[in-house]
Each structure stands twice: as structure tokens, then as C-alpha cells.
Design a protein around this motif. Sequence first.
Motif, short mmCIF file in Angstrom:
data_model
loop_
_atom_site.label_atom_id
_atom_site.label_comp_id
_atom_site.label_asym_id
_atom_site.label_seq_id
_atom_site.Cartn_x
_atom_site.Cartn_y
_atom_site.Cartn_z
N MET A 70 -59.55 35.61 15.25
CA MET A 70 -59.82 34.66 13.67
C MET A 70 -59.88 35.94 12.73
SD MET A 70 -63.05 32.69 12.41
CE MET A 70 -62.91 31.32 13.15
N PHE A 71 -59.14 35.62 11.75
CA PHE A 71 -59.22 36.67 10.64
C PHE A 71 -59.45 35.75 9.53
CE2 PHE A 71 -57.38 39.08 7.14
CZ PHE A 71 -58.13 40.61 7.40
N VAL A 72 -60.87 36.10 9.01
CA VAL A 72 -61.24 35.48 7.83
C VAL A 72 -61.14 36.23 6.75
CG1 VAL A 72 -63.22 34.15 6.68
CG2 VAL A 72 -62.75 34.26 9.22
N ASP A 73 -60.73 35.91 5.56
CA ASP A 73 -60.64 36.84 3.93
C ASP A 73 -61.16 36.04 3.19
OD1 ASP A 73 -59.32 39.05 2.69
OD2 ASP A 73 -58.67 37.33 1.47
N ILE A 74 -62.04 36.50 2.48
CA ILE A 74 -62.98 36.13 1.54
C ILE A 74 -62.61 36.89 0.31
CG2 ILE A 74 -65.47 35.15 0.75
CD1 ILE A 74 -66.00 36.40 3.88
N SER A 75 -61.91 36.05 -0.75
CA SER A 75 -61.13 36.87 -1.81
C SER A 75 -62.22 36.40 -2.93
CB SER A 75 -59.98 36.29 -2.12
OG SER A 75 -60.02 35.17 -2.48
N ALA A 128 -55.18 33.52 15.94
CA ALA A 128 -53.90 33.91 16.73
C ALA A 128 -54.46 34.05 18.10
CB ALA A 128 -53.15 35.27 16.48
N ALA A 129 -53.70 33.77 19.06
CA ALA A 129 -54.03 34.05 20.62
C ALA A 129 -52.88 34.80 21.50
CB ALA A 129 -54.34 32.50 21.06
N ASP A 181 -50.97 41.47 15.20
CA ASP A 181 -50.18 41.42 14.13
C ASP A 181 -50.01 39.89 13.40
OD1 ASP A 181 -49.87 44.14 14.29
OD2 ASP A 181 -47.93 44.08 15.59
N ASP A 182 -50.00 38.92 14.63
CA ASP A 182 -49.92 37.60 14.26
C ASP A 182 -51.05 37.17 13.47
OD1 ASP A 182 -47.33 37.49 15.30
OD2 ASP A 182 -48.28 36.67 17.24
N VAL A 183 -52.35 37.49 13.81
CA VAL A 183 -53.25 36.96 13.03
C VAL A 183 -53.38 37.31 11.56
CG1 VAL A 183 -55.17 38.59 13.52
CG2 VAL A 183 -55.83 36.47 13.32
N ARG A 184 -52.88 38.72 11.37
CA ARG A 184 -52.85 39.01 9.89
C ARG A 184 -51.62 38.34 9.11
NH1 ARG A 184 -55.66 42.45 6.40
NH2 ARG A 184 -54.18 43.22 4.80
N LEU A 185 -50.62 38.19 9.80
CA LEU A 185 -49.73 37.51 9.32
C LEU A 185 -50.05 35.93 8.80
CD1 LEU A 185 -46.44 38.77 11.41
CD2 LEU A 185 -46.74 39.15 8.82
N ALA A 186 -50.71 35.16 9.76
CA ALA A 186 -51.17 34.01 9.41
C ALA A 186 -51.91 33.99 8.37
CB ALA A 186 -51.81 33.50 10.97
N GLN A 187 -53.10 34.76 8.35
CA GLN A 187 -53.96 35.04 7.08
C GLN A 187 -53.24 35.14 5.79
OE1 GLN A 187 -54.96 37.97 5.37
NE2 GLN A 187 -56.12 36.59 4.03
N VAL A 239 -56.37 26.70 7.20
CA VAL A 239 -56.55 27.42 8.61
C VAL A 239 -54.92 27.64 9.07
CG1 VAL A 239 -57.46 27.29 11.02
CG2 VAL A 239 -58.62 26.79 9.03
N ILE A 240 -54.58 28.69 9.27
CA ILE A 240 -53.08 28.85 9.73
C ILE A 240 -53.14 29.39 11.20
CG2 ILE A 240 -51.04 30.00 9.54
CD1 ILE A 240 -51.78 28.14 6.89
N LEU A 241 -52.25 28.84 12.03
CA LEU A 241 -52.04 29.24 13.62
C LEU A 241 -50.93 29.80 13.62
CD1 LEU A 241 -53.19 25.72 15.55
CD2 LEU A 241 -54.57 27.69 14.52
N SER A 242 -50.81 30.97 14.40
CA SER A 242 -49.85 31.81 14.44
C SER A 242 -48.82 31.00 15.54
CB SER A 242 -50.13 33.19 15.12
OG SER A 242 -50.53 33.03 16.45
N PRO A 243 -47.45 31.12 15.64
CA PRO A 243 -46.58 30.64 16.49
C PRO A 243 -47.21 30.56 18.09
CG PRO A 243 -45.51 32.02 14.98
CD PRO A 243 -46.75 32.25 14.89
N ASN A 244 -47.72 31.61 18.31
CA ASN A 244 -48.04 31.84 19.78
C ASN A 244 -49.44 30.90 20.10
OD1 ASN A 244 -47.61 32.67 22.44
ND2 ASN A 244 -49.14 34.02 22.18
N CYS A 245 -50.35 30.81 19.15
CA CYS A 245 -51.50 30.10 18.94
C CYS A 245 -51.05 28.67 19.22
CB CYS A 245 -52.33 30.25 17.82
SG CYS A 245 -53.89 29.74 18.01
#
Length: 1419
Positions: A45-50, A149-150, A174-180, A188-194
Motif C-alpha cells: 500500500m502506498f499512501v500519499d498525503i499531499s 499492488a500485490a 513499480d506497480d504500487v507507485r504507478l497506481a498511486q 484507491v487504485i488497484l494495480s493490474p496484478n492486484c
Amino acid sequence: MSARREQELQDRAIVRIAAHLPDLIVYGDFSPERPSVKCFDGVLMFVDISGFTAMTEKFSTAMYMDRGAEQLVEILNYYISAIVEKVLIFGGDILKFAGDALLALWRVERKQLKNIITVVIKCSLEIHGLFEAKEVEEGLDIRVKIGLAAGHITMLVFGDETRNYFLVIGQAVDDVRLAQNMAQMNDVILSPNCWQLCDRSMIEIERIPDQRAVKVSFLKPPPTFNFDEFFTKCMTFMDYYPSGDHKNFLRLACMLESDPELELSLQKYVMEIILKQIDDKQLRGYLSELRPVTIVFVNLMFKEQDKAEVIGSAIQAACVHITSVLKVFRGQINKVFMFDKGCSFLCVFGFPGEKASDEITHALESAVDIFDFCSQVHKIRTVSIGVASGIVFCGIVGHTVRHEYTVIGQKVNIAARMMMYYPGIVTCDSVTYDGSNLPAYFFKELPKKVMKGVADSGPVYQCLGLNEKVMFGMAYLICNRYEGYPLMGRVKEIDYFMSAMKDFLTTNCSRILMYEGAPGYGKSHLLMEIEYLASQHENHRAIAIALTKVSFHQNFYTIQILMANVLGLDTCKHYKERQTNLQNRVKMLLDDKFHCLLNDIFHVQFPVSREMSRMSTFNKQKQLEALFMKILEQTVREERIVFIIDEAQYVDGTSWAFIEKLIRAMPIFIVMGLSPFPEIPCEAANAIMKNRNTTYIMLGTMQPQEIRDKVCIDLSVSSIPKELDSYLVEGSCGIPFYCEELLKNLDHHRVLLFQQAESEEKTNATWNNLFKNSVRPTEDTHFYTFVSEGRKEVCYLASGVRLKNLSPPASLKAEEEVIFSKSELPKKYRFPENLSDSEAREVILHFFDNIIQKMRSSPEDIIPSESCQCEELLQIVILPLAQHFVALEENNKALYYFLEIVSAYLILGDNYKAYMYLGEGERLLKSLTNEDSWSQVFENATFYRLKAQVCFNMGQMVLAKKMLRKALKFLNHVFPSNLITLLFQTHVEKNKFSHLMNQHPQEGSLPGKKLALLYLQAACFSLLWKIYSLNFFFHYKYYGRLAVMMQVNASLETQNDFQIIKAFLDYSLYHHLTGYQGVWFRYEFLVMEQLLNLPMKDEGIEIMAYVADTLGHIKFLTGHLDLAIELGSRAHKMWSLLRNPNKHHMVLCRLIKSLFLKSRYKHLVQVLGWLWDLSVTEEHIFSKAFFYFVCLDIMLYSGFIYRTFEECLEFIDHNEDNRILKFQSGLLLGLYSCIAVWYARLQEWDNFYKFSNRAKTLVTRRTPTVLYYEGISRYMEGQVLHLQKQIEEQAETAQDSGIELLKALENLVSQNTIGPVFYPRLYHLMAYVCILMGDGHSCDFFLKKALELSETQGNLLEKCWLNMSKEWWYSASEFMGDQWLQTVLSLPSWDKIASGNVALQDVQKNKFLMRVNILDNPF
């Protein structure tokens, strides 16, 4: 588990270390292999708090930045800790905090991924729910975006023997960064593999156009689905999820038992400053601050991204080198990330304890070194580095059980964005470029790019490297000279130059001027002025260059640049032009075949001859130096050369050696500006500094008046507020650069406002305008302070601004409990009765001698081990405490400490600081709401009492009395305002006094509140009786008597020895001043009885010293000079042994005046020496000013010179604006008046008026102090001499002036607060006025009165002068106009007297004889 047990666990070092690390490390295996690789499956899980970066920027540029860090960390952790707690509750492991983002991991078997993804989605949705429920701070736009991502994850551990780092890499990372990155606010974005691995039946999604990733809308479990049971089952697959007895813990790591081996392994993953914080058991917030740092972001892109084993060795090599480079330059790796197909190192220069003066230069040097090394590492394809400098938030972010030390701010973003948008190079922002102190040719400005998340980065530069070829025309002085801007505060330095220039021209010998000063002292501006002055001479040529740090490492660089200027190569645009110029200049001096000697040094391309190719490097250098000597010899025959070198500490060794030969060979004038040498100077540099033709000048700081002039010119105003003046003078420390930076900071925050100057009007003194007068520049700078069309503007401060609390500019931001105890002894010792005055004197002096003997014989029990450090404690303990409670908004506590600070500054004699902190106290007082509480009533009373003390010290008696009445009103003591209530209250207090004096002391102490009120009442009445005694109206003495009686009564009620002793001494002094002339007074005997019952330690011994001091002071005032000297000498010994400089200097000042009047000059000079040493050691301006006051008195009245008149005058000129002296009106009045008397005696009336007018402004600030009456008596003498001038010139106003003068002198004598010791001088002056006015009878009366008092008091100084005046006035001698001038010219120095060359009897005759050539009444 008990709360106590839980707290014990939390305090363990291993638990505090584990809080900075994920479970992945805490419970991992610690393989010694580096790099080491480990693979597993999991959900990321990648959480970005802007919003936090913008908030950091807001706080970092706020006016009151010191409080910003506390607010920022509070807000940051308010939001982040909620996220961390939610992740931990759902079984996640926080891997890293990346500024205001975090990466979490759920590590499970691959077959469990489907269910765990559901848990993580649930967690993500609840995180969003947190922010919907939370009330967002005003003006703070918080946005949370989550990517999931998973899949397969690899952990890489790398580092060296002291520090370890870890990364998670792989497709899932890489996927979790792209999803975020795809997520919008609250997504909440799920990567393709997730999405492929999850339980799709449980999730409602929304497709993203052109993307395989999906957006989660909500969970849609079946009706029978029980999430709690599902969750509990899932957590059984999580190895370190708290359960059973530990289920109430968020992390199992909170339960770690002490394990030295594990602790040692974990320490390698934690920064050193964190380990120190843990060792010192400091709170988490201790390291949180807004701090100026330099960020170096390093990104490594690899040729083969997918294989951890392949890139691991490259990351390991890069990390080891980066660590080694940073260690040299005091930088640290804060984070290592693996995102966007690359590995990024976040390096920081300037963490706590690691601040260095050349931080930015070091950062750039490190960046270039890292770039060069990493570019050569196998498997690394591209190295990109971004460097940015500025204020960022540095602190511990997260939750109590899981947090990390991180940096957040716009500068971190800028460095990261430059690294990504300008790949393959080293880039820096404009702040780094400007602050690097590196030549401009080391950089290249790059085209601007729009960078994500950066509104305006400013110019971006490429750092080309620190070993590029020299570029001509780029080494000029770094500042410009402006015709309309004078050089401030460097008159002496310019005089040195003009004198050396004159010697250079007349003697035809070399001259070297070296100006040394720390950075910011204005060396470059001084050299620019010198270049201008040198260029004004005909047939002169000034060549000025500025060096940089890298110049030192380039052989012969300084001479290379100087010769390029001599030969005119600095203006050539192409090498061919340089080559042509060189050929023309050297063709007669150098054979053609040797022209190629110049190729390397001037970057030209002459053909290389065979002879030159065979020549050794050593011989080439010799040939080159010989050629340069010939060129310079030829040049100096045609014109005079002045070389000006700025930053000369960077001259290289070979150039120093050449310069040493040069100054011996021909006449050259060299002017250098340099900071202290970074290393030991080479032999040639030392030889030049020791050369007899070298003048070495240390630049000092600017004087307060010069800073004031500079500010007025910089702002183009005719005056500035006194508060601003004090802020800039103190904040700049006299350093011009600091002053400029502080001004820029004030301008940035819009603190300074301007308006057209208005005509001055007289205003009545009020508390608000007591100090808030503007200060003006000196007259010779007025020309520069006009705006357009000759209009004047004044500067004032924006409303509500507290300058002392302003955040300092980034360029300047760097890096006890007292217990009072007293032992009471029963009152059983009595002072002997029926003693004569002489017997009482001997008993009391013997008592103090015994005290001194005991102090010397048992110093360990009585004398403190170190000197009094009141001011240091005030600055480092009490003031920070006050500011701390302000920050915590605990205004009651803050007010208490601010009032303590005011009281301390009043004791230290700094009225202005006391006034300023009273302003802070008033603001806090207004913020308190419970007006009826005892504490607030007491603080109000204390506040007005302290206000009264400031007004009293400033001579504003009406205002002081008003404040005291307010204070007493809060204490339920309304002081009488009419005669009826006065008489009634006096009767009440007399009865009370009689009762208190006869009652036996009660057992036990009074309640604390009552005691505090009594202390405050006594302090108010002590001031009040002195104020009433100043008034000329007869009935006011009854008010004074009532006030002093009420002081004694309040003090007796306290049963405190010191309060009682102080009150009795005041009561005694009051009676002395109102007419009682006995040597020993009843209440002085009572004081001695109190002393007999005090313990010989701690407070008791200080009270004894205080009594000796105060009794000596009383005896001086009443004219008992011999006794004053005996008591003063003993008080001096006691305060000296007690190591209290603040008290010690006062007793020396009092002792000096008694010795002066007794004409005991040997003893006087000895005590003056002690006072001087104390003033220098303690940097005590009051002592130094009093010293010069006495030196002037010695010249005026004693007939010899201890310090010259010129030295005394210079001291006054340099220090008259000192805030302590400025508001010690009596001392400054005395200094000004002494100077005025000196000039009046010499009949230099213009100078007399100048200083007399200054003194006149202080006369109205009447204070019942010895210093004021010393000063007023000197002032009156000046007015009497001026009257003599008026009568000689037969001025029409002479008679009126004489009558007014006589009345003023009579009023002074009649005042209750002026001591009899001043009467002889005042009567002497009255006699002189009378004889000038033709009133011989009155003259005889006053002369007789003065002589009688002088005889009684033993005032030998005045007695001698009176006898000489009497003889002179009534003799038939003719008037000698130049009598005093002749005396002044023949005044001997003390050294001549001490050596026996001049007799003291002869010195006594060196008195000024007041001229009397008017024997008949002209009126």
C-alpha cells in the motif's frame, strides 16, 4: 498489563530503536553478506498525503518560525499517526516514510494474497473515512491518495560495517507507485496484478480509461459475510500480528525484551542523531524543527532493472562510496527509495550537530564526486543529481510505535524534480548557486522546464564540475560601488589606505595592506571603494580580482589572473585575440620559440618548439616567472600598479612565493581583503605578513550609530523606531551583512511601513511613548536619506509585530533548579547599648572584619564555587522557559517567567530590556480570562509595580506614582490622596508599627500567598517614599513618611530577615535625608542586631555584604566620608569573595567617590584599576562609563590626568547610544556635563553648547540617586560658567539667568533626597553666582557654609578649592585670561606623580579659578 509495565517497555532502548524500523527488519535475519537478497510475496500500500509540503513552506516562511516547527509536527503527526494506527490495526507493516507519504506491506504466502487484498482494501477505505471525519485545519488542503499492488517482492539489504539500508524492489513496487500516481483525492487504485489476484466478487470497481488498473468504489460483501471473523482468520497468517495476551498492542515490537546483540544489529539501520536522542532519553519532538539544509537527491538508473542480484552489487558500490564522501563533508543519507525504474538516495547536509560554514559548497563537491564515481559503476546507465538549499521540516514523523526521522518541504521536492527532469547531469537551484561561493563559470544556466508539483523553482543550473579551465574576465570584485551610497563605518580603514598610498608614491617602495575580517564584515565593499580611490590618481592602474575556494587548489592561479589583467587579456573574446595581444607584448622580452610557454596558462596555441618540449616543469615555471617580472618591470615604468585581491586567504602557495619576490624587486602596491586562513599560511605568506612594509588591519564590527546610519540610508528614511534600531544593532552584532539580511527578512514579511515625516511636536510622557521615540542617523548622512524631490520619510513597524520573536532569515539561522533555604535562629543576640558614636563605629567595623576573616578561612562552606551568572541563567534558562510556555499557550506560566525576566533585567540595570519584556507581559496579561483569581490579581500588581520601577529609573515620577497606585489598588491598599485620609492612615500605621516592633516572632512561616503580597507591598512603598521625597511641596514629606512607615510594617509582617533589614535601612536613610544628622541611627542598630542572628552561609552572608555596602552608601550621602570608605572597603572585600560582579561594581563606584572627595589619590587609583579590570572582564558598560566619569572629574577637580580627555570623549562618542547608558540618565548627564564644563573653562562655547544641550535633555529625568546628583551638580557648574560669559558680554538676559540659576541651586539643596555630601559644591556654586551678580554679602554666607560643611565632612577636595576661590575672588590679583589653558597644558599624568617626579602638594594647586572681574553690581 499495567500502565506502568507498558511504560517501562516503551522506555527500553531496543523498543525505541525498533519504532524507527519495520517488522521486516526487526524480525529479519541479519546476514553479514552485503548486498543480501530475500524474496517473498505480499500486498503493498502506498499512501500519499499531499498538502504537507505546502504547509511546510508556509511555516518556513512565516514570521514566527520558531513556533512553526511545533505546530507543523503537531499537524503532521495528527494525520499521519491516524493512518499508521489504521495500517497497524489491519496487520500492515510500515516499511518506509517518504516525507509525507508511506509504504506499507502485508507479507503472506501467495495463496493468501486474495483474502489479504480484501483486508487491505478495507483498510484503505477506512483511511479515507478518517479524513472525511476529521476536521481539517483552517487553510490546510489535505488530500489522501492510495495505490495498492500485490505479487512477488524482493528485499535488498546493503551498506557497510557501520550503516545498513534496505530496499524493496520488483514489479509490485513499480506497480504500487504507478497506481498511486493514477489516484485522485480519496481514490484507491488497484494495480493490474492486484486486480487479477483479488476476490473480485467482494469489490465494486470503476474502470480507468486506457488503463488496466482499476479504481475501487466500495466493498460489496454477501449478506451473510462477517468481516470480523474473516479478518481474524486472515491475521492468523500474519507472523507478527499481536494476538492473545498482546492483542491490545499495535505492534509486537513494543514488547521486545532487552537483547544487546539484536539491539546492535538494529542500530545499524538508524541514523546517529536518532541513536543519540534515544541514549539521552529525549522526547520525540526534540529533533523536530524548521531547519536550513542542503538536499542532494541522487538517482541511479540501471541497464538491467529486473534482476535484484544484478543491480544489488551496483547499489552496494554506490552506497559505500556515497557514505564515504558524505562522511568527509558532514552529510548523511536520510532515505533510500526504489521507484520510477531507479534507486534514489536522499542525502542531507546540515542536520543537527552537522552544520558547517561551507555546507553548500561541500554539497556540490560531494554531488560532483558521487556523479563521477557512479557514472563509472558497472550496470548503472544514468546518474542524475539534484541539489537544493533552503528551509525544510526535519523531524520524527509517524506514530508512537512506528515513526521515522524525515525531511519535508518544497526544497526536497525541487531537488527530486530537478533530478528527474534533468537526467544525466548535476543540477542545482538558484539558492544553491548563489550560496556556493564558487565562480560563475563552474555553472551553466539550463532551459526552464515545467516540473510537476513545483510552481516556480527559479533558475536551474548545471554544475559543470570544480576542476574546469580558468575563464578570464570572471574574477572581478563581487560587489558594485554606487555613487549615492557611502561606505559606512570604515573611515579609519580608508585612512590607512590613503596613508599607505601616500607613502607608496613618495618613497617608491612596495606597500602591502591586508584587511582581515570574518565573512560579512564588508571587506569586498571596502576594496571596491579602495579600487575607486586608487583609480582617481593620474597614471595609476588598479587591478582588482576576487578569488574563490577553488583558487587555492589551482597552481599559480592568482598570478595568472592578475597578469591576464595586466596584459589586457581579460577583455579578449577569443583565443586568437589573446594570442595576438600576447605576441605584441612579449616579442621584445621573449624569443619566439618560447612563446608556447604561455599556452597552458593563457589558453593560447603558439607552436610548441623542440626546446620547450624538452624543458622540465620546474624550469618552465622559472622561465614564466622571469617573463612576468620583466613584463611588470616594464609596466611600472609606464604607470603605477595597484593590485587589489579579495578573498586573499585563497591565494595559492606558488602565487604567494611570486608576490614575495615581486615586492622585493619593484614598487608595487598590493591591497588584500581576507578572512581568517582556512589552513596554516605557507612560508611565503607568513613572510609577507611580517614584512616591514606590510600593514595588517583587523576589521572590527560597526558601531551602533553606524548600523543605524546604514539602515536609514538603505531604507531612505530620516528615522527608524527605537525597537527596530535595538533589534538590528543586537541581531547584526555590528556585522553589515547580518544587518542587510535582517532588513531583507523584515521587508519580506512586510513588517516595515513608511510614511512622510511630520514636524516634531512635544508629547506628554505616557507608558506607551516612554521609549518608543525614533532614532535618527548622524547629520552627515541626511543627504542620502531623502526620497524624490527632497521629501523625508520615516519608518515605523506594522501593528502587533514582536521583532524579538521573528524567525531569523535562513542565511543567518545556524546552530537548573534553584532551591532557596534559610535557617532561622532565635532572636537572642542584642547589640550593645549606650555606645558612643566612635565605639559603635569600632564595634560594627570589627563585626564585618570577623565576617571577612571567616569567609577567607572557610571558603568551601561560605563562598560559592563559581561567580554569579545571573545574566547567563536569565538567557539560557528563564527566557527559554518563558518562550516555551508561550509556545504551549500556557499564558499563566509564561507571564510568571516574563515578570521574573523583567525583575532580573532591572537588577542588572537594563531598563530598556525590562521595558520590552513588560510589553510581552502585558500582552499575556490581557489574554488571561479569570480576572478575579488570586494569581491574576497578584500578577497585575506585580506588573504595575515593575512598570513603576522602569518609570522611576527613567525619571518619569508622575507616571511611576500612577503605576504604583494601580499596583497597590490590586493589593487592596489604596494610598491616601488627600491630607485628611493621610493623617488618619498615618495614625493607623504608627499604632501598627508599635505593635509589630514589640511583638515576639511567631512560630512557623506565613502562608505563601500572604507572604508574596507583603513582599510586593514593601517594594511598592519603597519606591513611593522616594518619589514623594523628590517633590518640593512641604506637605509631600508627610506622604513620604507614611510610605516609608508602611514599607517597614509590611516588611516586619513578613518576618523575613532581608526584608526587615532593607526596610530599616530605608527608614534610616529617610530620616537622615529629612534632617537627622547623627552618625548612627536607631534603626541601623536594629539592622546590626538582625545580622548577629543570621547564619554564616548562603543568603545570610549575602545580606551581611548588602548591609556593609548600603551603610557605606548612607554614610557617603550624609557626608561621613571616612566611615563610608571603611564600610565600602569591607563591602568590596565581601562582594569580591562572593564573586558577584553586579554587586561588586556598585560598591567600587561608591568607594571611588568617597576616596575622590577625601583626595586619597593612591587608594583611588588602585580602586579605579579594580573597576577597570571588572568592566573589561565582565564586559560591563556601566562600570566602564563610571570609570571615565571619574577620570573626567580627576582632570577637572584633582589636577592630574589618569586617562586623557580625548580617550574619555572617544568613549562617550562611541557609547552614548548604548541602551544601558542611554537609560541610566544620571551617569550620562554627568558625562555630558563634565565635557561641557571642560569646554566652558576653555571658552570653547560651540562645543560647550553641544554637550550642555545634550545634558539638558536629561535634567528633567530626576531620580533620587547619587549619580543624578553628581550629574546635576556638574551641569549646574556649566550653567554658572555660562552665566559668567553672559555677564562679561553684558547680555540683556544675564540678570534673569542669574536669579533663575540661584533659585535652581537653592531648590536642589532643599530637596529631601539629595544628601548633605553634595551641599559644599552647591553652596560653592551659589557663592560664585552671588559674586557675579554683585551680592558680596550672600557670597560670604554661602562660602562660609560650604567651608564649614567641607571641614565637618572631611571633604578635602572641595575645601582646598573653596579656599583658593576665596583667596582669588577677594585678592587684588589681575585677571589672567589663559590661566586654565596654561593649567591644562601642564597637568601631570598619574605616572609622574606615582614615580615622585611631581609632588601631590603641587597637584592640589591645579584648580580652576572662577573668573571674577565684576566687583561692583552692574545691575
